[in-house]
Design an enzyme around this catalytic site. Structure first.
Site, PDB file in Angstrom:
ATOM      1  N   ASP A 268       0.821  -1.212   0.000  1.00  0.00           N
ATOM      2  CA  ASP A 268       0.000   0.000   0.000  1.00  0.00           C
ATOM      3  C   ASP A 268       0.858   1.267   0.000  1.00  0.00           C
ATOM      4  O   ASP A 268       1.634   1.505   0.918  1.00  0.00           O
ATOM      5  CB  ASP A 268      -0.898  -0.060   1.253  1.00  0.00           C
ATOM      6  CG  ASP A 268      -2.007   0.959   1.244  1.00  0.00           C
ATOM      7  OD1 ASP A 268      -1.981   1.861   0.396  1.00  0.00           O
ATOM      8  OD2 ASP A 268      -2.895   0.850   2.101  1.00  0.00           O
TER       9      ASP A 268
ATOM     10  N   ASP B 281     -10.391   3.991  -1.374  1.00  0.00           N
ATOM     11  CA  ASP B 281     -11.044   3.031  -0.475  1.00  0.00           C
ATOM     12  C   ASP B 281     -12.571   3.033  -0.614  1.00  0.00           C
ATOM     13  O   ASP B 281     -13.201   4.086  -0.662  1.00  0.00           O
ATOM     14  CB  ASP B 281     -10.713   3.363   0.984  1.00  0.00           C
ATOM     15  CG  ASP B 281      -9.248   3.111   1.290  1.00  0.00           C
ATOM     16  OD1 ASP B 281      -8.462   2.950   0.337  1.00  0.00           O
ATOM     17  OD2 ASP B 281      -8.902   3.080   2.474  1.00  0.00           O
TER      18      ASP B 281
HETATM   19  C1  GLA Z   1      -5.392   2.192   2.871  1.00  0.00           C
HETATM   20  C2  GLA Z   1      -5.935   1.046   2.020  1.00  0.00           C
HETATM   21  C3  GLA Z   1      -6.963   0.273   2.825  1.00  0.00           C
HETATM   22  C4  GLA Z   1      -6.324  -0.251   4.108  1.00  0.00           C
HETATM   23  C5  GLA Z   1      -5.722   0.906   4.901  1.00  0.00           C
HETATM   24  C6  GLA Z   1      -4.916   0.421   6.098  1.00  0.00           C
HETATM   25  O1  GLA Z   1      -6.370   3.139   3.144  1.00  0.00           O
HETATM   26  O2  GLA Z   1      -6.473   1.518   0.824  1.00  0.00           O
HETATM   27  O3  GLA Z   1      -7.513  -0.788   2.058  1.00  0.00           O
HETATM   28  O4  GLA Z   1      -5.356  -1.199   3.786  1.00  0.00           O
HETATM   29  O5  GLA Z   1      -4.865   1.692   4.093  1.00  0.00           O
HETATM   30  O6  GLA Z   1      -4.365   1.465   6.840  1.00  0.00           O
END
Ligand code: GLA
Length: 672
Positions: free
Chosen positions: A403, A483
């Site tokens: 990520d 997200d």
């Molecule tokens: C980002 C990702 C999420 C999750 C969070 C964890 O926002 O897109 O899917 O993994 O980080 O902190």
């Protein structure tokens, strides 16, 4: 006109005692029916439950919401005027939200605020409502995504013709209904028809089969090096050769037996069908622990999900130590003296957890960032990529979600890679693109050097058209969006943005529109998904037809029958797991109805008739040419698992009756 009639009419139109003017405040109505992008509707508070404040001014009354927001009110001509002040709530200071407030009367736009930013003084609005039956108060995104869009309607009120209240409503049905038939008592094998493994890597495959237990399993023509446990149907071992094998899987119980072909491709490519499993983030957020992960693995088996092909158990953020954890279990040394990452005290033994998951025939996933910090402020992999890849292999990790988070700070050369301060760099092309691709290639390369297969998922929200280069970074899937949340606006916006990446999907390369938001979700604050039942059917149908990785985001111990029905329909799952690996795209749009079509290996076509509108769609559909089909077709309803029509596409039509925000999910099978 008689003098008497004249008197009565003048009396009524003057609105005398029967029709006295009165004020109804917006905050006196039931605001809970509003749909919004995040959080709960605030009655006299902001969406975060704080006092309403716009550009430094505090207001006592109003409706605090979050884009994209919609509130419908029945007026039936009973209100004459609506007035309010609108603006962005100061609680999002430090961010850059932008929204547009809009007012619709009987679906016609009556007023719009224009794009407003944080710090803009509250803007007054006053609209006449004479003769209007239905009013809609909308807060749309101001063009930069619906993030931090905390929006307030303050001092909002109606002048009415004497009524003391007005009725708000939500047109989307809210009663759950179950369409998926229960699995039969006789055995049925539901695993995908193809599975990829690299020569020499540990092989782990659990046959997914429904039917009464006890059940015994067998496999014909298993390649040398593999063995099957007849009690569990778990196949393990190693294949040395680079070769394709045609295996026959078999399952037997007291009621009967079943068999299914499985093609095992021992070669370079893995994840030949989209990943199916569970991820901790959407339900537990930062509250994840080894115990909860073990319980999720148990629940995946106990609930029967495993019998439908769900098999990954993925740990998201917060298994590492955190740089500013208030929770003492997060405070600790990030790495040992050789740079190997240490797990926080909620994960006492990662290898043991891996063994536990594998013992059930399941796979283990993990999460990190190419930056120094994850999105939640835990230790990321920056500078320690090699050690991390080695640790993952040693623990038995089968999947990595990697990520972006604080990596923007690395590119900008910022000394403090605080994910809350550093805006993530959006890289679009040219040298930016190379800089943004580099960390993903680095980890991809290191994962390939490990003695096991680790499915690699890039999470950088689609920047730089990741679908065009994800494969070069040795990744098997990549997030295409920001997200997801459990709101209609989120699911709709993500769904509508998928077509551009579709041509890049193929076996071993999947576009990831983020995890599923059905069941009890909440990012550490559990609640039933706010999506209405029809919206959930649409969500699962589209993720199925998009060939998306399917990662359940809910608490597996709290699934109700409705959620299980959504996640255990083998015909819906089979479309997602189809070996051809095509992604469905929209081939026809009729108003708010979009028709997505996906080619299947057997020559059939899956079709999702997705109604994004607020009105039901009822029509006789005839334009089959647009959908790429001709001749005589059998139409099968995938949710109900039954044939519903035979049509001659040249002459006939298909009767559609699709609820608002709902879907009809069909398979067309040619009869020629
Ligand atoms: C980002 C990702 C999420 C999750 C969070 C964890 O926002 O897109 O899917 O993994 O980080 O902190």
């Amino acid at each position: 006109m008689s003098r008497f009639k004249f008197f009565v009419l003048s009396f009524l139109s003057a609105g005398c005692c029967l029709n006295a003017q009165s004020t109804v405040w917006l905050d006196q109505l039931d605001l809970s029916v509003a749909t919004q992008g995040n959080g709960k509707p605030g009655v006299n508070t902001s969406v975060d439950g704080k006092p309403l404040m716009v550009a430094g001014e505090v207001f006592k009354r109003g409706f605090g919401t979050h884009a994209e927001s919609s509130l419908l009110i029945k007026l039936n001509g009973k209100a004459t005027k609506f007035s309010a002040l609108v603006g962005l709530d100061d609680e999002m200071k430090g961010h850059d939200p932008a929204v547009e407030f809009e007012i619709y009367g009987d679906n016609k736009k009556l007023w719009s605020s224009g794009v407003m930013h944080l710090g803009d003084k509250a803007k007054p609005v006053s609209v006449s409502l004479k003769g209007i039956k239905q009013l809609e108060l909308v807060v749309a995104d101001g063009g930069n995504g619906p993030y931090y869009d905390h929006a307030d309607w303050v001092n909002a009120r109606f002048e009415t013709a004497g009524v003391s209240t007005l009725e708000t409503f939500n047109p989307i049905a809210s009663e759950p209904y179950i369409l998926t038939p229960k699995p039969a008592a006789t055995p049925k094998i539901n695993s995908a028809t193809v599975y990829g493994v690299r020569p020499g890597s540990p092989f782990l495959f659990r046959i997914a089969a429904t039917g009464d237990r006890p059940m015994t399993f067998a496999a014909k023509n298993l390649p040398e090096g593999l063995k099957i446990d007849p009690q569990t149907g778990i196949i393990t071992g190693k294949i040395a050769q680079k070769e394709t094998y045609e295996v026959e899987l078999m399952a037997k119980n007291a009621k009967g037996s079943a068999s299914k072909k499985l093609k095992i491709e021992s070669a370079d490519r893995i994840a030949l069908t989209p990943t199916m499993g569970w991820n901790s983030w959407n339900c537990f957020g930062h509250e994840v622990s080894a115990d909860k992960v073990k319980r999720a693995a148990d629940a995946l088996v106990k609930s029967g999900l495993v019998n439908h092909g769900w098999n990954y158990i993925n740990i998201d953020d917060s298994w590492q130590y955190n740089r500013n954890g208030k929770d003492p279990s997060f405070n600790g040394q990030f790495r040992d003296k050789d740079g190997y990452i240490l797990t926080n005290s909620k994960f006492p033994d990662m290898k043991n957890l891996g063994d536990y998951i594998h013992g059930n025939g399941l796979k283990m996933g993990i999460y990190s960032s190419p930056g120094p910090w994850t999105c939640g402020g835990c230790a990321g992999s920056y500078g320690y990529e090699k050690q991390d890849a080695e640790s993952y292999a040693q623990w038995g990790v089968d999947y990595l979600k990697y990520d972006w988070c604080s990596y923007g700070g690395v590119i900008d050369g910022l000394p403090d890679h605080d994910p809350n301060k550093v805006p993530s760099l959006a890289f679009n092309g040219g040298s930016d693109l190379d800089k943004g691709v580099k960390p993903f290639k680095l980890m991809g390369n290191l994962l390939r050097q490990q003695p096991r297969d680790i499915v690699y998922n890039l999470c950088q929200y689609g920047m730089g058209d990741v679908w065009k280069w994800g494969d070069e970074a040795d990744a098997q899937s990549w997030r295409t969006t920001n997200d997801i949340t459990d709101t209609w606006a989120s699911v709709k916006n993500i769904a509508l943005a998928q077509d551009k990446a579709a041509p890049y999907a193929k076996p071993g390369n999947w576009n990831d529109p983020d995890m599923l938001v059905v069941g009890v979700v909440g990012w550490g604050n559990p609640h039933q998904s706010k999506l209405k039942p029809d919206e959930q059917y649409l969500h699962i149908s589209l993720w199925s037809i998009f060939s998306a990785p399917l990662l359940i985001g809910c608490d597996l111990e709290k699934m109700d029958d409705f959620t299980l029905n959504l996640l255990t329909n083998d015909e819906v799952i089979a479309v997602n797991q189809d070996a051809l690996g095509k992604q469905g795209v929209c081939l026809n749009t009729l108003g708010e109805l979009k028709i997505y079509v996906k080619d299947l290996e057997d020559g059939g076509k899956a079709m999702a008739f997705a109604n994004f509108g607020r009105e039901k769609v009822k029509l006789a559909y005839k334009d089959f040419k647009k959908l790429g089909i001709s001749g005589n077709q059998t139409v099968r309803d995938l949710w109900r698992q039954k044939d519903i029509a035979k049509i001659n596409t040249g002459m006939g039509s298909l009767a559609l009756d699709i609820p608002a925000h709902g879907v009809a999910y069909y398979k067309f099978i040619s009869n020629q």
